[in-house]
Design a protein around this motif. Structure first.
Motif, PDB file in Angstrom:
ATOM      1  N   GLU A  69      41.842  13.123  80.911  1.00 52.83           N
ATOM      2  CA  GLU A  69      40.676  13.090  80.025  1.00 52.83           C
ATOM      3  C   GLU A  69      39.442  12.563  80.757  1.00 52.83           C
ATOM      4  O   GLU A  69      38.321  12.932  80.433  1.00 52.83           O
ATOM      5  N   CYS A  71      38.813  13.034  83.943  1.00 58.96           N
ATOM      6  CA  CYS A  71      38.469  13.892  85.074  1.00 58.96           C
ATOM      7  C   CYS A  71      37.401  14.913  84.688  1.00 58.96           C
ATOM      8  O   CYS A  71      37.209  15.227  83.518  1.00 58.96           O
ATOM      9  N   GLU A  72      36.756  15.453  85.707  1.00 57.52           N
ATOM     10  CA  GLU A  72      35.810  16.537  85.481  1.00 57.52           C
ATOM     11  C   GLU A  72      36.567  17.789  85.060  1.00 57.52           C
ATOM     12  O   GLU A  72      37.790  17.826  85.079  1.00 57.52           O
ATOM     13  N   GLU A  73      35.813  18.844  84.721  1.00 61.74           N
ATOM     14  CA  GLU A  73      36.444  20.059  84.216  1.00 61.74           C
ATOM     15  C   GLU A  73      37.345  20.718  85.261  1.00 61.74           C
ATOM     16  O   GLU A  73      38.433  21.173  84.963  1.00 61.74           O
ATOM     17  N   ARG A  74      36.899  20.761  86.523  1.00 55.09           N
ATOM     18  CA  ARG A  74      37.686  21.402  87.574  1.00 55.09           C
ATOM     19  C   ARG A  74      38.602  20.358  88.203  1.00 55.09           C
ATOM     20  O   ARG A  74      38.153  19.295  88.612  1.00 55.09           O
ATOM     21  N   VAL A  75      39.900  20.660  88.262  1.00 56.55           N
ATOM     22  CA  VAL A  75      40.876  19.713  88.788  1.00 56.55           C
ATOM     23  C   VAL A  75      41.819  20.402  89.764  1.00 56.55           C
ATOM     24  O   VAL A  75      41.991  21.616  89.738  1.00 56.55           O
ATOM     25  N   ALA A  86      46.766  19.530  82.362  1.00 54.95           N
ATOM     26  CA  ALA A  86      45.389  19.931  82.675  1.00 54.95           C
ATOM     27  C   ALA A  86      45.009  21.189  81.895  1.00 54.95           C
ATOM     28  O   ALA A  86      43.924  21.273  81.318  1.00 54.95           O
ATOM     29  N   ASP A  90      42.144  21.996  78.587  1.00 54.28           N
ATOM     30  CA  ASP A  90      41.029  22.885  78.936  1.00 54.28           C
ATOM     31  C   ASP A  90      40.375  22.548  80.264  1.00 54.28           C
ATOM     32  O   ASP A  90      39.191  22.801  80.465  1.00 54.28           O
ATOM     33  N   LYS A  91      41.143  21.986  81.199  1.00 52.98           N
ATOM     34  CA  LYS A  91      40.642  21.784  82.554  1.00 52.98           C
ATOM     35  C   LYS A  91      40.838  23.104  83.306  1.00 52.98           C
ATOM     36  O   LYS A  91      41.605  23.972  82.897  1.00 52.98           O
ATOM     37  N   LEU A  92      40.147  23.258  84.415  1.00 48.76           N
ATOM     38  CA  LEU A  92      40.261  24.472  85.218  1.00 48.76           C
ATOM     39  C   LEU A  92      40.969  24.151  86.527  1.00 48.76           C
ATOM     40  O   LEU A  92      40.348  23.620  87.448  1.00 48.76           O
ATOM     41  N   CYS A  94      42.003  24.503  90.128  1.00 50.88           N
ATOM     42  CA  CYS A  94      41.260  25.205  91.183  1.00 50.88           C
ATOM     43  C   CYS A  94      42.136  26.056  92.076  1.00 50.88           C
ATOM     44  O   CYS A  94      41.677  27.047  92.627  1.00 50.88           O
ATOM     45  N   LYS A 111      46.106  30.810  78.659  1.00 54.15           N
ATOM     46  CA  LYS A 111      44.887  30.048  78.370  1.00 54.15           C
ATOM     47  C   LYS A 111      43.712  30.996  78.140  1.00 54.15           C
ATOM     48  O   LYS A 111      42.939  30.824  77.200  1.00 54.15           O
TER      49      LYS A 111
END
Length: 179
Positions: A69, A71-75, A86, A90-92, A94, A111
């Protein structure tokens, strides 16, 4: 952005230093050196306007969601659990993982199409399987049907019935390389 701070949590590095430090080890990165090609071309990137820290700490599964939660969007993830969490949040991710790539591709598709909500909770499925005789019987029937279909597919691929398979073919079939 200038003046920014980046933190990379990497539980699989500096493990000896982490153990010696009592469970957490933090390293500040002052310069990145990239080594490329056969001639070992080196390019150095001093980090003057940003701070970069690498933190070696284990993130317990129970705390994975809270950690993600923040972290930034891109993980970047390294394990099945962190990848699943992740994506659920809704994280992306990489990069595809180095194993179970097909499952990762299916998860990305789920997703993208909004199908994550339709995927049953694994814990609930396993509880039903462990406690419900009807679920156990259904699983047996489905497993038998899948095994029979796979055996037919491998038989067509090899051109021989299972009793005629040599040890190498048997091993490849059991390992999932045929069919």
């Amino acid at each position: 952005e200038a003046g920014g701070v980046d933190v990379v949590v990497a539980p699989n590095i500096f493990t000896a230093s982490r153990a010696a430090a009592g469970g957490v080890f933090v390293a500040r990165v002052e310069q990145l050196t990239l080594v490329c090609g056969e001639k070992s071309t080196r390019t150095e990137f001093p980090l003057k306007d940003r701070q970069l820290f690498v933190v070696s700490i284990k993130v317990p599964r129970a705390e994975m969601r809270t950690f993600l939660e923040q972290c930034e969007e891109r993980v970047f993830t390294t394990g099945d659990q962190s990848l699943a969490e992740a994506m659920y949040m809704d994280k992306l991710p990489c990069l595809p993982p180095d194993a179970k790539v097909h499952q990762w591709e299916l998860a990305i598709m789920a997703k993208a199409t909004g199908a994550l909500e339709e995927i049953p909770d694994l814990g609930a499925v396993l509880r039903r399987l462990a406690t419900d005789p009807a679920s156990q019987e259904l699983a047996k029937r489905q497993s038998k049907a899948r095994s029979e279909a796979l055996e037919k597919k491998i038989t067509a691929q090899i051109g021989l019935p299972p009793e005629a398979w040599n040890p190498t073919q048997q091993m490849l079939a059991r390992a999932g390389f045929l069919g």
